[in-house]
Motif scaffolding. Structure first.
Motif, PDB file in Angstrom:
ATOM      1  N   ASP A  30       0.825  -1.206   0.000  1.00  0.00           N
ATOM      2  CA  ASP A  30       0.000   0.000   0.000  1.00  0.00           C
ATOM      3  C   ASP A  30       0.857   1.253   0.000  1.00  0.00           C
ATOM      4  N   ALA A  31       1.906   1.270   0.816  1.00  0.00           N
ATOM      5  CA  ALA A  31       2.783   2.436   0.879  1.00  0.00           C
ATOM      6  C   ALA A  31       3.426   2.717  -0.480  1.00  0.00           C
ATOM      7  N   VAL A  32       3.950   1.665  -1.100  1.00  0.00           N
ATOM      8  CA  VAL A  32       4.603   1.831  -2.401  1.00  0.00           C
ATOM      9  C   VAL A  32       3.572   2.131  -3.488  1.00  0.00           C
ATOM     10  N   GLY A  33       2.469   1.398  -3.496  1.00  0.00           N
ATOM     11  CA  GLY A  33       1.458   1.584  -4.537  1.00  0.00           C
ATOM     12  C   GLY A  33       0.831   2.962  -4.519  1.00  0.00           C
ATOM     13  N   SER A  34       0.485   3.453  -3.335  1.00  0.00           N
ATOM     14  CA  SER A  34      -0.126   4.779  -3.244  1.00  0.00           C
ATOM     15  C   SER A  34       0.872   5.870  -3.634  1.00  0.00           C
ATOM     16  N   SER A  35       2.138   5.691  -3.237  1.00  0.00           N
ATOM     17  CA  SER A  35       3.164   6.684  -3.573  1.00  0.00           C
ATOM     18  C   SER A  35       3.408   6.764  -5.075  1.00  0.00           C
ATOM     19  N   LEU A  36       3.688   5.613  -5.673  1.00  0.00           N
ATOM     20  CA  LEU A  36       3.963   5.600  -7.114  1.00  0.00           C
ATOM     21  C   LEU A  36       2.736   6.005  -7.920  1.00  0.00           C
ATOM     22  N   GLY A  37       1.566   5.586  -7.461  1.00  0.00           N
ATOM     23  CA  GLY A  37       0.347   5.922  -8.178  1.00  0.00           C
ATOM     24  C   GLY A  37       0.068   7.412  -8.171  1.00  0.00           C
ATOM     25  N   ILE A  42       0.249  12.880 -10.807  1.00  0.00           N
ATOM     26  CA  ILE A  42       0.664  14.287 -10.800  1.00  0.00           C
ATOM     27  C   ILE A  42       1.580  14.580 -11.980  1.00  0.00           C
ATOM     28  N   ALA A  43       2.552  13.695 -12.210  1.00  0.00           N
ATOM     29  CA  ALA A  43       3.501  13.921 -13.307  1.00  0.00           C
ATOM     30  C   ALA A  43       2.818  13.891 -14.670  1.00  0.00           C
ATOM     31  N   SER A 139     -12.519  11.521  -8.149  1.00  0.00           N
ATOM     32  CA  SER A 139     -13.170  12.792  -7.852  1.00  0.00           C
ATOM     33  C   SER A 139     -12.815  13.884  -8.859  1.00  0.00           C
ATOM     34  N   PHE A 140     -11.616  13.803  -9.429  1.00  0.00           N
ATOM     35  CA  PHE A 140     -11.160  14.845 -10.365  1.00  0.00           C
ATOM     36  C   PHE A 140     -10.736  14.232 -11.697  1.00  0.00           C
ATOM     37  N   SER A 141     -11.413  13.177 -12.092  1.00  0.00           N
ATOM     38  CA  SER A 141     -10.994  12.439 -13.295  1.00  0.00           C
ATOM     39  C   SER A 141     -11.073  13.281 -14.573  1.00  0.00           C
ATOM     40  N   SER A 142     -11.910  14.300 -14.560  1.00  0.00           N
ATOM     41  CA  SER A 142     -11.988  15.160 -15.742  1.00  0.00           C
ATOM     42  C   SER A 142     -10.778  16.078 -15.849  1.00  0.00           C
ATOM     43  N   ASP A 143     -10.043  16.243 -14.745  1.00  0.00           N
ATOM     44  CA  ASP A 143      -8.866  17.126 -14.735  1.00  0.00           C
ATOM     45  C   ASP A 143      -7.547  16.374 -14.631  1.00  0.00           C
ATOM     46  N   LEU A 144      -7.585  15.162 -14.102  1.00  0.00           N
ATOM     47  CA  LEU A 144      -6.367  14.402 -13.874  1.00  0.00           C
ATOM     48  C   LEU A 144      -6.145  13.370 -14.973  1.00  0.00           C
ATOM     49  N   ARG A 145      -4.890  13.028 -15.186  1.00  0.00           N
ATOM     50  CA  ARG A 145      -4.535  11.981 -16.135  1.00  0.00           C
ATOM     51  C   ARG A 145      -3.983  10.775 -15.387  1.00  0.00           C
ATOM     52  N   ILE A 146      -4.224   9.612 -15.935  1.00  0.00           N
ATOM     53  CA  ILE A 146      -3.717   8.366 -15.360  1.00  0.00           C
ATOM     54  C   ILE A 146      -3.311   7.458 -16.512  1.00  0.00           C
ATOM     55  N   LYS A 148      -1.678   3.188 -17.436  1.00  0.00           N
ATOM     56  CA  LYS A 148      -1.689   1.800 -16.982  1.00  0.00           C
ATOM     57  C   LYS A 148      -0.745   1.589 -15.797  1.00  0.00           C
ATOM     58  N   ALA A 149       0.458   2.184 -15.847  1.00  0.00           N
ATOM     59  CA  ALA A 149       1.431   1.993 -14.776  1.00  0.00           C
ATOM     60  C   ALA A 149       0.928   2.571 -13.458  1.00  0.00           C
ATOM     61  N   ALA A 150       0.354   3.767 -13.508  1.00  0.00           N
ATOM     62  CA  ALA A 150      -0.168   4.390 -12.292  1.00  0.00           C
ATOM     63  C   ALA A 150      -1.315   3.573 -11.719  1.00  0.00           C
ATOM     64  N   ALA A 151      -2.217   3.130 -12.592  1.00  0.00           N
ATOM     65  CA  ALA A 151      -3.357   2.327 -12.140  1.00  0.00           C
ATOM     66  C   ALA A 151      -2.900   0.993 -11.562  1.00  0.00           C
ATOM     67  N   THR A 152      -1.867   0.409 -12.156  1.00  0.00           N
ATOM     68  CA  THR A 152      -1.346  -0.859 -11.658  1.00  0.00           C
ATOM     69  C   THR A 152      -0.784  -0.701 -10.248  1.00  0.00           C
ATOM     70  N   ALA A 153      -0.045   0.384 -10.015  1.00  0.00           N
ATOM     71  CA  ALA A 153       0.509   0.634  -8.682  1.00  0.00           C
ATOM     72  C   ALA A 153      -0.608   0.807  -7.653  1.00  0.00           C
ATOM     73  N   ILE A 154      -1.617   1.576  -7.996  1.00  0.00           N
ATOM     74  CA  ILE A 154      -2.731   1.819  -7.073  1.00  0.00           C
ATOM     75  C   ILE A 154      -3.506   0.528  -6.812  1.00  0.00           C
ATOM     76  N   TYR A 155      -3.797  -0.218  -7.869  1.00  0.00           N
ATOM     77  CA  TYR A 155      -4.521  -1.479  -7.710  1.00  0.00           C
ATOM     78  C   TYR A 155      -3.719  -2.465  -6.865  1.00  0.00           C
ATOM     79  N   ALA A 156      -2.399  -2.501  -7.063  1.00  0.00           N
ATOM     80  CA  ALA A 156      -1.548  -3.392  -6.275  1.00  0.00           C
ATOM     81  C   ALA A 156      -1.632  -3.036  -4.793  1.00  0.00           C
ATOM     82  N   GLY A 157      -1.623  -1.737  -4.489  1.00  0.00           N
ATOM     83  CA  GLY A 157      -1.739  -1.314  -3.102  1.00  0.00           C
ATOM     84  C   GLY A 157      -3.077  -1.684  -2.497  1.00  0.00           C
ATOM     85  N   MET A 158      -4.158  -1.503  -3.258  1.00  0.00           N
ATOM     86  CA  MET A 158      -5.486  -1.884  -2.783  1.00  0.00           C
ATOM     87  C   MET A 158      -5.573  -3.387  -2.575  1.00  0.00           C
TER      88      MET A 158
END
Length: 326
Positions: A30-37, A42-43, A139-146, A148-158
């Protein structure tokens, strides 16, 4: 839920040119997944910003997701926005210098016993901090970009912090947000292979663990993984800690504990339960965490013995309370 705090965090991210992301020591999925995600989101959304990860340790277990470490100078930190993820107390921040940032945001799902940071988004009932990051994106999907890599990190943490979506913290929103991440193209088979496959030697170690499990009078299953055992099987820190999971399916043992000897002689404690709460026990022994999944530290063998006695007493009281257990 917490829309005003999420909006404030989004505005702060937009405000700063440099953002430094940190998490807790001895990182888990979770720590790694949330951080990388979050860092990737943001990047991707603000390519003109500088995004750094500032941590002093790493996780071999989650290395397949990428690195969340960088050498960040003091002058950079002091002028930046720091976002510290999945870290309940300031003493567990992997890079303590992040508290010297111009502003500090804390995003976490642990019980808040030592508040820190200028802005705090804490939801104790969530399955993971990664779930909060998925919610932030939603919550801000219309403004934020994501991607596959970011989603994978977040999903791994979850995935990891919810016990593969088996723990009681898994709610409908948890699965809906996990589904949102899967929609980004997460390769579930590849991810689960990285998370679940072990070297054959690890299963020989597991057999050794089964021969060493002990059970108290009232059903606390426990195990002591000393340094000799770790060296015999070549265990990483994550492997040794994972041994608590081997105790999780013993009928009647609704509390289970792994004591892991550290190189400095202290004893790391992974305290888990079904049905009953155990975080108060952890807090008594230099730790804390969730109702049914906590960590602690014992500094002497006597403390380890006392913790075990407290857990046995708590288990007895719960079993006699009339509450459901099996």
């Amino acid at each position: 839920m917490n829309d005003s705090i999420k909006k404030l965090i989004f505005e702060k991210i937009k405000e700063y040119e440099t953002i430094v992301i940190g998490r807790h020591i001895r990182p888990d999925g979770d720590a790694v997944g949330s951080s990388l995600g979050l860092g990737a989101i943001i990047a991707l959304t603000f390519p003109e910003k500088k995004v750094y990860y500032a941590n002093r340790d790493s996780s071999d277990y989650m290395a397949f997701l990428g690195s969340d470490m960088a050498d960040v100078e003091d002058c950079v930190i002091s002028s930046s926005l720091a976002i510290i993820l999945d870290t309940a107390t300031p003493d567990r921040i992997s890079e303590p210098r992040l508290l010297n940032a111009k502003e500090v945001i804390k995003i976490d799902h642990h019980i808040e016993t030592a508040p820190y940071g200028d802005i705090r988004w804490v939801e104790e009932e969530r399955s993971s901090t990664s779930e909060l990051i998925a919610d932030f994106y939603s919550s801000f999907s219309s403004d934020l970009r994501i991607d596959k890599a970011a989603a994978t990190a977040i999903y791994a943490g979850m995935n990891t912090d919810s016990g593969r979506f088996r723990f009681s913290s898994t709610k409908g929103d948890t699965l809906r947000l996990a589904g949102l991440m899967l929609d980004q193209g997460v390769d579930v088979e590849k991810l689960q292979a990285n998370l679940d496959l072990k070297d054959f030697k690890f299963y020989r170690y597991q057999a050794d663990v089964f021969s060493r499990i002990r059970i108290t009078d009232h059903g606390v299953a426990w195990l002591f993984v000393d340094r000799a055992m770790q060296e015999k099987w070549g265990l990483s820190r994550e492997d040794a800690g994972e041994s608590v999971g081997f105790l999780s399916a013993i009928k009647g043992s609704i509390c289970y504990i792994a004591f892991i000897e550290n190189s400095d002689g202290t004893i790391r404690v992974r305290l888990r339960s079904r049905f009953m709460t155990v975080n108060k026990i952890a807090e008594k022994y230099h730790g804390g965490g969730h109702d049914r999944a906590s960590g602690a530290t014992c500094y002497t063998p006597q403390e380890m013995e006392n913790l075990l006695l407290d857990a046995d007493k708590a288990t007895e009281e719960f079993k006699n309370s009339g509450e459901y257990w099996i």
